[in-house]
Design a protein around this motif. Sequence first.
Motif, PDB file in Angstrom:
ATOM      1  N   ILE A  81      12.987 -27.236 -15.296  1.00  0.00           N
ATOM      2  CA  ILE A  81      14.035 -28.237 -15.068  1.00  0.00           C
ATOM      3  C   ILE A  81      13.527 -29.511 -14.423  1.00  0.00           C
ATOM      4  CG2 ILE A  81      15.866 -26.514 -14.982  1.00  0.00           C
ATOM      5  CD1 ILE A  81      15.791 -26.472 -12.045  1.00  0.00           C
TER       6      ILE A  81
ATOM      7  N   ASP B 122      21.622 -19.571 -11.187  1.00  0.00           N
ATOM      8  CA  ASP B 122      21.564 -18.259 -11.842  1.00  0.00           C
ATOM      9  C   ASP B 122      20.421 -17.423 -11.274  1.00  0.00           C
ATOM     10  OD1 ASP B 122      23.691 -18.911 -13.406  1.00  0.00           O
ATOM     11  OD2 ASP B 122      22.515 -19.429 -15.182  1.00  0.00           O
ATOM     12  N   VAL B 123      19.288 -18.079 -11.074  1.00  0.00           N
ATOM     13  CA  VAL B 123      18.133 -17.364 -10.540  1.00  0.00           C
ATOM     14  C   VAL B 123      18.329 -17.021  -9.066  1.00  0.00           C
ATOM     15  CG1 VAL B 123      15.673 -17.493 -10.071  1.00  0.00           C
ATOM     16  CG2 VAL B 123      16.601 -18.526 -12.131  1.00  0.00           C
TER      17      VAL B 123
ATOM     18  N   SER C 162      20.957 -23.725 -13.885  1.00  0.00           N
ATOM     19  CA  SER C 162      19.820 -22.834 -14.151  1.00  0.00           C
ATOM     20  C   SER C 162      19.300 -22.241 -12.847  1.00  0.00           C
ATOM     21  CB  SER C 162      18.676 -23.617 -14.812  1.00  0.00           C
ATOM     22  OG  SER C 162      19.126 -24.233 -15.981  1.00  0.00           O
ATOM     23  N   LEU C 163      19.186 -23.093 -11.856  1.00  0.00           N
ATOM     24  CA  LEU C 163      18.654 -22.631 -10.578  1.00  0.00           C
ATOM     25  C   LEU C 163      19.567 -21.604  -9.931  1.00  0.00           C
ATOM     26  CD1 LEU C 163      16.196 -23.523  -8.673  1.00  0.00           C
ATOM     27  CD2 LEU C 163      18.049 -24.386  -7.233  1.00  0.00           C
TER      28      LEU C 163
ATOM     29  N   SER D  23      10.175 -15.995  -9.751  1.00  0.00           N
ATOM     30  CA  SER D  23      11.364 -16.225 -10.584  1.00  0.00           C
ATOM     31  C   SER D  23      11.821 -17.673 -10.463  1.00  0.00           C
ATOM     32  CB  SER D  23      12.521 -15.321 -10.139  1.00  0.00           C
ATOM     33  OG  SER D  23      12.129 -13.974 -10.164  1.00  0.00           O
TER      34      SER D  23
ATOM     35  N   ASP E 183       9.496 -20.317 -12.183  1.00  0.00           N
ATOM     36  CA  ASP E 183       9.652 -20.363 -13.639  1.00  0.00           C
ATOM     37  C   ASP E 183      10.789 -21.303 -14.029  1.00  0.00           C
ATOM     38  OD1 ASP E 183       7.597 -18.606 -13.951  1.00  0.00           O
ATOM     39  OD2 ASP E 183       8.864 -16.839 -14.233  1.00  0.00           O
ATOM     40  N   VAL E 184      11.886 -21.209 -13.286  1.00  0.00           N
ATOM     41  CA  VAL E 184      13.029 -22.066 -13.586  1.00  0.00           C
ATOM     42  C   VAL E 184      12.753 -23.512 -13.208  1.00  0.00           C
ATOM     43  CG1 VAL E 184      15.451 -22.519 -13.101  1.00  0.00           C
ATOM     44  CG2 VAL E 184      14.627 -20.173 -13.239  1.00  0.00           C
TER      45      VAL E 184
END
Lengths: 295, 295, 295, 295
Positions: free
Chosen positions: D294, C289-290, C286-287, D286, D289-290
Amino acid sequence: MKIENSFPGKDVSAEDLRSKFPLAAKQHPTHQTIVNVGGAEIGGREIVTMMGPNLVENSDMIFTIAKWAKENKVSMLRGGCFKPLTFPYRGEKYFETGLEGLKWLSRAGSEYGLPVVTEAVSESQVELVAEHADMIQIGTRNMQNFPLLSTAARTMKPILLKRGFGASLRDFMGAAEYILLEGNSSLVLCERGVVAPHTHRATSRFLLDLQIIPAAKEITHLPIITDPSHATFWAPWVKALALASIAAGADGVMIETHIDPENAAVDPLQPLNLEQSTDLVGALKSLADVVRGIN
Amino acid sequence: MKIENSFPGKDVSAEDLRSKFPLAAKQHPTHQTIVNVGGAEIGGREIVTMMGPNLVENSDMIFTIAKWAKENKVSMLRGGCFKPLTFPYRGEKYFETGLEGLKWLSRAGSEYGLPVVTEAVSESQVELVAEHADMIQIGTRNMQNFPLLSTAARTMKPILLKRGFGASLRDFMGAAEYILLEGNSSLVLCERGVVAPHTHRATSRFLLDLQIIPAAKEITHLPIITDPSHATFWAPWVKALALASIAAGADGVMIETHIDPENAAVDPLQPLNLEQSTDLVGALKSLADVVRGIN
Amino acid sequence: MKIENSFPGKDVSAEDLRSKFPLAAKQHPTHQTIVNVGGAEIGGREIVTMMGPNLVENSDMIFTIAKWAKENKVSMLRGGCFKPLTFPYRGEKYFETGLEGLKWLSRAGSEYGLPVVTEAVSESQVELVAEHADMIQIGTRNMQNFPLLSTAARTMKPILLKRGFGASLRDFMGAAEYILLEGNSSLVLCERGVVAPHTHRATSRFLLDLQIIPAAKEITHLPIITDPSHATFWAPWVKALALASIAAGADGVMIETHIDPENAAVDPLQPLNLEQSTDLVGALKSLADVVRGIN
Amino acid sequence: MKIENSFPGKDVSAEDLRSKFPLAAKQHPTHQTIVNVGGAEIGGREIVTMMGPNLVENSDMIFTIAKWAKENKVSMLRGGCFKPLTFPYRGEKYFETGLEGLKWLSRAGSEYGLPVVTEAVSESQVELVAEHADMIQIGTRNMQNFPLLSTAARTMKPILLKRGFGASLRDFMGAAEYILLEGNSSLVLCERGVVAPHTHRATSRFLLDLQIIPAAKEITHLPIITDPSHATFWAPWVKALALASIAAGADGVMIETHIDPENAAVDPLQPLNLEQSTDLVGALKSLADVVRGIN
């Protein structure tokens, strides 16, 4: 000789010497300040010894130590009265003796003809300390407490400035410059150990930096001593590091001496007892005689 | 006395002494190994001096230094032939002299009756170095190159083990144990500076750790010397730190000496010239006499 | 743009880039190497994850982890077979699995289509490791074991070079240059923690240096990953530092994963269990991707 | 769960938590303080951003930055008015704006609805700073200036306590405890880089310690942010370390933003310009938010 050309690759540049700490900078290789503290000369041919307890716990102990110090030709009596503590709570044994301790220290010094040095922790204490002590110590945690430096300097009392345990030599010179700028040139530097990756004891975190001795001798005229007791935090290593300091060219040492280390109110692993202190003073004297001859 | 009970708060625990490095551990306060390298005794009452160039550049220079060393009662001749370089490319002046240099060093030592010490950089060189030198040096970058340690140890030649510049005392003891486990007990430790936040020169990054001297004396019977030349990387500070090492209890020092430092093939800021070296040897001798008396 | 003009005040100078490590030096801001290890691309848009046990203890555990890794889209399987130990004696639980372990690792990788990376400790093991592994790891203690670097490089296998725990970035580049000079450009750097004054755990002594990530990205085209498991030595902090590494721009992470951390043969405080590892892999994905979108 | 049993091998012991800093100690895994500074919540689900110049040089620049900050949803405005300088002499460009700067800062904050934070250097300034600012910053050089800590705490204004650059986490907790003991629980910690052997730039000496983030989260309920600008001393690395801080779990970042970095009165290599700052704020948003999802 132009000092300013002699610093290629030095952390401290020639430009620093000129513009950042012109008062602390050495102007000529033979430029060396001697600070006189009530008769004790620091920075001259003789080394100085400042000995005494971490905390002036009571009148008896400081008089006993002062008597011992006088008999053993120790130069100055040291002892803490006001102390900066890492935590606001005191241990069971610990008690700050403050002004009362300061008076005991002062009287013990007078009784035995020993100049005394003790720490001022805040601006508001400076006057009081200046009144009762011959030299004001600025502790490692306050090396960059600039208002305290200036306030202490303005008393015109001799100042003992301990190096911050994370401070560079350049930082150290900056702090010295604040004091000198007040017109007080009775300033002595003190290396007391810096944070380092390995210190060989799980309970300590300081390493005595002896490279700072020749480094300081190159760039400043101020005397410099060391404090092996706080650096090692372990009495059995104090003698080795005290001797090493003098051999490296230090102008003296500050040592913790206690009448009963095991029952010391603070840091009981650190002080030497009187017997060990006597041995150390003798060893330092013998060593200094030789070092003087070979430098 | 039970050594094992004496290490509260030490980085090295009693359990380490028993199970991690039983061979390197001191078994009794008087337990002290003396390593004999071709007549030079390391760890005894006399300090040793190992002097010579970083690189054995040519035959003439090493014979000149050997002659000087003999005349000045230096204990051993040091010189690099094989060298680990941080970068694979050599500077203009630099050239590794390898086997040829090793032979020059060996002959110079023989000619003047001086035991020689030089570094082995790889397992494949060990035999060659063992054949020509009296003592095999393991460099700081190889302190935990365990196959090299074991291979060197198995030659049964005396070993000089330099501390890794990021290594703890515990790591150092582990490396020593690998050597001792091969049945080779002719082992000398060498402190050569460790990485630290402040070193007072922009071009260097090592701080000579003298707390390791009393720390090592507490836990191991192995002799320990220092190398102030590599630690300070600056000739003018070498004398101060060499004297400090002896005062702290080191069994000797390793010093870079060059006939013409300005034109040295490697690290020209570091070596002492012959005149400075003569002065240092005299100073060390005077100091050692006193230190012996006061410890 | 001229890279060489962009380093005022950098530890690494423009001259270093030209003459000390021209092969490792970045030639243009967009110059970036991608290393392909059996299909896993390191240095590209996707981050890599190398996961597995400190020691390949037995066949079952490595197959279990490999199966888990495949299911969770982990990029590569890691596992130690030959290991450099600080002390020559092994603990009760510890046993080196050597060639047998290497074969288990290799088969587990093949079975699940995962490239494997493992350490070679000595020159003599290099061939064997090259035969069974997809990538050869050079450990922190061997970063300046130059013969080992060159020998490993000559196998033309991809190399994972761990930073010495006392080494500077400049030292690191020097070691990289030895490998590149053999004509092997499949090289990945790995930051794994350096010695520092404070690490927040009494039993560890490393601090993960994340400033090296942007610093390395400025001067070299080589990919760089981190190893938060060895740096923190404490499983509960691994996730935070792994995420931080990716956010700082690292090309991937190497993580210790064990099926039963409490009973791990080595360093049981360090590995994540499978559940924690699954959580981490998801979080990293997830990280990443950002981070890809914002850099 | 008993927190006190969970710290084997931690620098901070369970005993420390109970007796040395009971107020700063976390009492339960979910125990987390949220500090409200004029509407900005620190320690909650949202990260905070404190941005602005090292020195409030004039009214125009701080209003321009405040306007920019508001438009970009920056949480708070930072700016120095009183500053502790390493040397007593100021450079050509440098001028301290003191009370005047404080008023500019305060008005700019009011105009745009942004809470402001600025440093108090001495006890005598505390009242003034408390009158004009929403949060009082204690700088790294004053972390153990205990009288200043207590004086600042007694204003009951929120305090931002920067870690001393040589201080341990334990020291940091001790300083925090002094503030909490005054009954002021609006306290935020700030990691700003510590002295370390390698920092990758010749002109800087700090390494951002991100291991302290999970370490602090384990032992204290106080929010913790980082200052990557002072740690890296180099604008191009700020974004990487700011993102890494948030990924590691920090509650926010303090960043130097300047309208014209090249002509900044102090430390011109360090600040981001407005364009870079806008990019960073977006990236942080950004990322946060992630990260929230997580962790």
